[in-house]
Design an enzyme around this catalytic site. Structure first.
Site, PDB file in Angstrom:
ATOM      1  N   LYS A   1     -34.354 -32.536  -3.783  1.00 42.62           N
ATOM      2  CA  LYS A   1     -34.395 -31.070  -3.939  1.00 42.62           C
ATOM      3  C   LYS A   1     -35.181 -30.668  -5.191  1.00 42.62           C
ATOM      4  O   LYS A   1     -35.379 -29.496  -5.463  1.00 42.62           O
ATOM      5  CB  LYS A   1     -32.978 -30.519  -3.988  1.00 42.62           C
ATOM      6  CG  LYS A   1     -32.225 -30.684  -2.662  1.00 42.62           C
ATOM      7  CD  LYS A   1     -30.935 -29.948  -2.649  1.00 42.62           C
ATOM      8  CE  LYS A   1     -29.916 -30.536  -1.692  1.00 42.62           C
ATOM      9  NZ  LYS A   1     -30.024 -30.058  -0.324  1.00 42.62           N
TER      10      LYS A   1
ATOM     11  N   ASP B   1     -20.992 -30.199  -8.923  1.00 44.86           N
ATOM     12  CA  ASP B   1     -21.995 -30.444  -7.895  1.00 44.86           C
ATOM     13  C   ASP B   1     -23.210 -29.600  -8.289  1.00 44.86           C
ATOM     14  O   ASP B   1     -23.248 -28.394  -8.032  1.00 44.86           O
ATOM     15  CB  ASP B   1     -21.447 -30.053  -6.528  1.00 44.86           C
ATOM     16  CG  ASP B   1     -22.517 -30.145  -5.449  1.00 44.86           C
ATOM     17  OD1 ASP B   1     -23.678 -30.468  -5.772  1.00 44.86           O
ATOM     18  OD2 ASP B   1     -22.198 -29.868  -4.280  1.00 44.86           O
TER      19      ASP B   1
ATOM     20  N   HIS C   1     -20.097 -27.217  -0.714  1.00 39.53           N
ATOM     21  CA  HIS C   1     -20.796 -27.982   0.332  1.00 39.53           C
ATOM     22  C   HIS C   1     -19.852 -29.089   0.818  1.00 39.53           C
ATOM     23  O   HIS C   1     -19.002 -29.557   0.055  1.00 39.53           O
ATOM     24  CB  HIS C   1     -22.049 -28.589  -0.324  1.00 39.53           C
ATOM     25  CG  HIS C   1     -22.990 -29.285   0.605  1.00 39.53           C
ATOM     26  ND1 HIS C   1     -22.761 -30.559   1.080  1.00 39.53           N
ATOM     27  CD2 HIS C   1     -24.185 -28.904   1.125  1.00 39.53           C
ATOM     28  CE1 HIS C   1     -23.780 -30.926   1.842  1.00 39.53           C
ATOM     29  NE2 HIS C   1     -24.653 -29.935   1.895  1.00 39.53           N
TER      30      HIS C   1
ATOM     31  N   CYS D   1     -23.794 -26.934   6.032  1.00 39.37           N
ATOM     32  CA  CYS D   1     -22.807 -27.908   5.511  1.00 39.37           C
ATOM     33  C   CYS D   1     -21.767 -27.231   4.631  1.00 39.37           C
ATOM     34  O   CYS D   1     -21.361 -27.776   3.601  1.00 39.37           O
ATOM     35  CB  CYS D   1     -23.492 -29.042   4.748  1.00 39.37           C
ATOM     36  SG  CYS D   1     -24.513 -30.066   5.785  1.00 39.37           S
TER      37      CYS D   1
ATOM     38  N   GLN E   1     -27.915 -27.955  -6.282  1.00 33.48           N
ATOM     39  CA  GLN E   1     -28.796 -26.790  -6.164  1.00 33.48           C
ATOM     40  C   GLN E   1     -29.207 -26.257  -7.534  1.00 33.48           C
ATOM     41  O   GLN E   1     -30.186 -25.521  -7.635  1.00 33.48           O
ATOM     42  CB  GLN E   1     -28.080 -25.655  -5.397  1.00 33.48           C
ATOM     43  CG  GLN E   1     -27.799 -25.961  -3.948  1.00 33.48           C
ATOM     44  CD  GLN E   1     -29.055 -26.028  -3.097  1.00 33.48           C
ATOM     45  OE1 GLN E   1     -30.092 -25.466  -3.451  1.00 33.48           O
ATOM     46  NE2 GLN E   1     -28.983 -26.726  -1.990  1.00 33.48           N
TER      47      GLN E   1
HETATM   48  C1  PLP Z   1     -24.577 -27.666  -3.088  1.00 37.94           C
HETATM   49  C2  PLP Z   1     -24.917 -28.967  -2.448  1.00 37.94           C
HETATM   50  N1  PLP Z   1     -24.177 -30.044  -2.706  1.00 37.94           N
HETATM   51  C3  PLP Z   1     -24.438 -31.244  -2.173  1.00 37.94           C
HETATM   52  C4  PLP Z   1     -25.473 -31.411  -1.297  1.00 37.94           C
HETATM   53  C5  PLP Z   1     -25.716 -32.758  -0.712  1.00 37.94           C
HETATM   54  O1  PLP Z   1     -26.948 -33.228  -1.114  1.00 37.94           O
HETATM   55  P1  PLP Z   1     -27.519 -34.584  -0.490  1.00 37.94           P
HETATM   56  O2  PLP Z   1     -27.626 -34.338   0.990  1.00 37.94           O
HETATM   57  O3  PLP Z   1     -28.831 -34.752  -1.153  1.00 37.94           O
HETATM   58  O4  PLP Z   1     -26.535 -35.642  -0.818  1.00 37.94           O
HETATM   59  C6  PLP Z   1     -26.283 -30.317  -0.976  1.00 37.94           C
HETATM   60  C7  PLP Z   1     -27.388 -30.461  -0.010  1.00 37.94           C
HETATM   61  O5  PLP Z   1     -27.777 -29.528   0.652  1.00 37.94           O
HETATM   62  C8  PLP Z   1     -25.998 -29.074  -1.571  1.00 37.94           C
HETATM   63  O6  PLP Z   1     -26.740 -27.999  -1.293  1.00 37.94           O
END
Ligand code: PLP
Length: 411
Positions: free
Chosen positions: A226, A200, A124, A368, A203
């Site tokens: 989430k 990260d 992401h 993203c 998810q």
């Molecule tokens: C794999 C992953 N990493 C990071 C993020 C970023 O999350 P946030 O927007 O809550 O900071 C997301 C959000 O969709 C994500 O799916």
């Protein structure tokens, strides 16, 4: 048979009782943000109505109650990911801020020109751009783990990629492909090369029981919104000794022990990284969300997701065959419930718009993950994603709405 009583769960989510365009809402966008159960809404309402004050500073009863509720939420988050110490949980705004915290503190204190960071093609933007900013500023090299034909990490050259690397930053579950990455062997390989590991887990944490110690990770980032919790709060888990040695991130109140005209000293962990008034009531909501999902049981959550994802993959294949391409592993053992797809000849945004007429909420776009989209050779996909409140009827509604879209665009 699902391990979860989905009909009962659905009743806990007010938004799912709503109608759009005269139809019940079929919410299939939880990978983007999950809906909120009444338990979370009540907890936040109660916190504002009955226990609200700023925390850590007051010595009156209500301020002490607010402080206790905030720190209690931290304990819940720590237990939820099996942190060995509660002080290893730093509250941030979201996973993005958690990753930036590591990039701005640990990385800027420790990395120099010529050092390397290993990322993957499925990351992401939150786990790409902070490192690109650092690379541009410091001359740090970024290396990339490619993907296999079945949408998993291609680890063939992992040792060469890790040679001389200082950090491996990789997602535990892709928000586009659904792919689950086996973190422990990756962490072992990184550590063998002297690199630290940032996961990260944005998810992963909402969907699979998470054990940061079993991963042997160094940094783990995730968001409350989430996991059925409110927006505006997330967490960074990091090993205590690392957090202790890292310089602070933002400066201001709360993060100091003392301030003089000639300088300051930092507060104890984790408050050293929590400058300013934090998201107090959001933390309470985050804790309530963890209580809710824990009561369902994370093993049941994962089992349900495998079931519903298998049902969806089969239903999509059966109905649309080759005219629909799914981007992600077909084996539900190695994937979560984010299902990205393309209809031949129909733009993802058009699909999403037609589905909205039937109140089927899916996401269309690059999710993203533009570097990944480029690797896949597509500008965008449509993504349906499942959570504890989705059942077979929701998948059926998706399939019927897609069939309508297919007819509408006459593929
Ligand atoms: C794999 C992953 N990493 C990071 C993020 C970023 O999350 P946030 O927007 O809550 O900071 C997301 C959000 O969709 C994500 O799916």
């Amino acid at each position: 048979m699902s391990a979860i009583d989905v009909a009962a769960v659905k009743r806990d989510f007010p938004l799912l009782a709503r109608q759009v365009n005269g139809r019940r809402v079929v919410y299939l966008d939880s990978a983007s943000s999950a809906q909120k159960p009444v338990a979370v809404l009540y907890a936040m309402d109660d916190a504002y109505r009955n226990h609200y004050a700023n925390i850590h500073r007051g010595v009156y009863t209500i301020a002490e109650e607010a402080t206790a509720a905030f720190e209690d939420a931290r304990r819940k988050v720590a237990r939820f990911v099996n942190a060995s110490r509660t002080e290893e949980i730093v509250f941030t705004r979201n996973a993005t801020e958690s990753i930036n915290l590591v990039a701005y503190t640990w990385a800027r204190a420790n990395l120099k020109a010529g050092d390397a960071i290993v990322l993957s093609h499925m990351e992401h933007h939150a786990n790409v751009v902070p490192w690109q900013m650092l690379a541009a500023e410091r001359g740090v090299e970024l290396r990339w783990i490619p993907l296999t034909a079945d949408f998993r990490l291609d680890l063939t050259n992992l040792d060469a990629l890790l040679d001389g690397a200082r950090l491996l930053a990789v997602s535990a579950m892709s928000n586009v492909l659904g792919t689950i990455n086996d973190i422990r062997p990756l962490a072992d390989a990184a550590h063998a090369h002297g690199a630290l590991v940032l996961v990260d887990a944005c998810q992963f944490v909402p969907h699979v029981a998470t054990d940061v110690q079993a991963w042997d990770a160094d940094f783990v980032a995730f968001s409350s919104h989430k996991i059925l919790g409110p927006t505006g709060i997330g967490a960074l888990w990091a090993r205590y000794d690392l957090l202790d040695a890292m310089p602070p991130f933002l400066g201001g109140g709360e993060m100091i022990r003392d301030v003089r005209l000639d300088g300051f000293t930092t507060n104890d962990l984790p408050w050293k990284f929590e400058a300013g008034t934090p998201a107090i009531v959001e933390a309470v909501g985050f804790g309530a969300a963890i209580d809710y999902i824990s009561a369902l049981g994370m093993d049941a959550v994962r089992a349900h997701e495998r079931l519903i994802t298998a049902y969806a993959l089969e239903a999509l294949r059966d109905r649309f065959d080759d005219s629909l391409t799914i981007y992600g592993p077909t084996d539900v053992d190695v994937r979560g419930g984010a299902v990205s797809f393309l209809f031949d000849g129909i733009h993802a945004h058009d699909i999403s718009q037609v589905l909205d007429e039937d109140a089927v909420c899916v996401r269309a776009g690059h999710h993203c993950a533009k570097p990944l989209m480029r690797q896949l050779g597509v500008p965008a996909t449509t993504r349906a994603s499942f959570y504890v409140y989705n059942d077979e009827a929701d998948v059926d509604a998706l399939v019927e709405a897609l069939a309508k879209a297919q007819k509408f665009f006459a593929v």
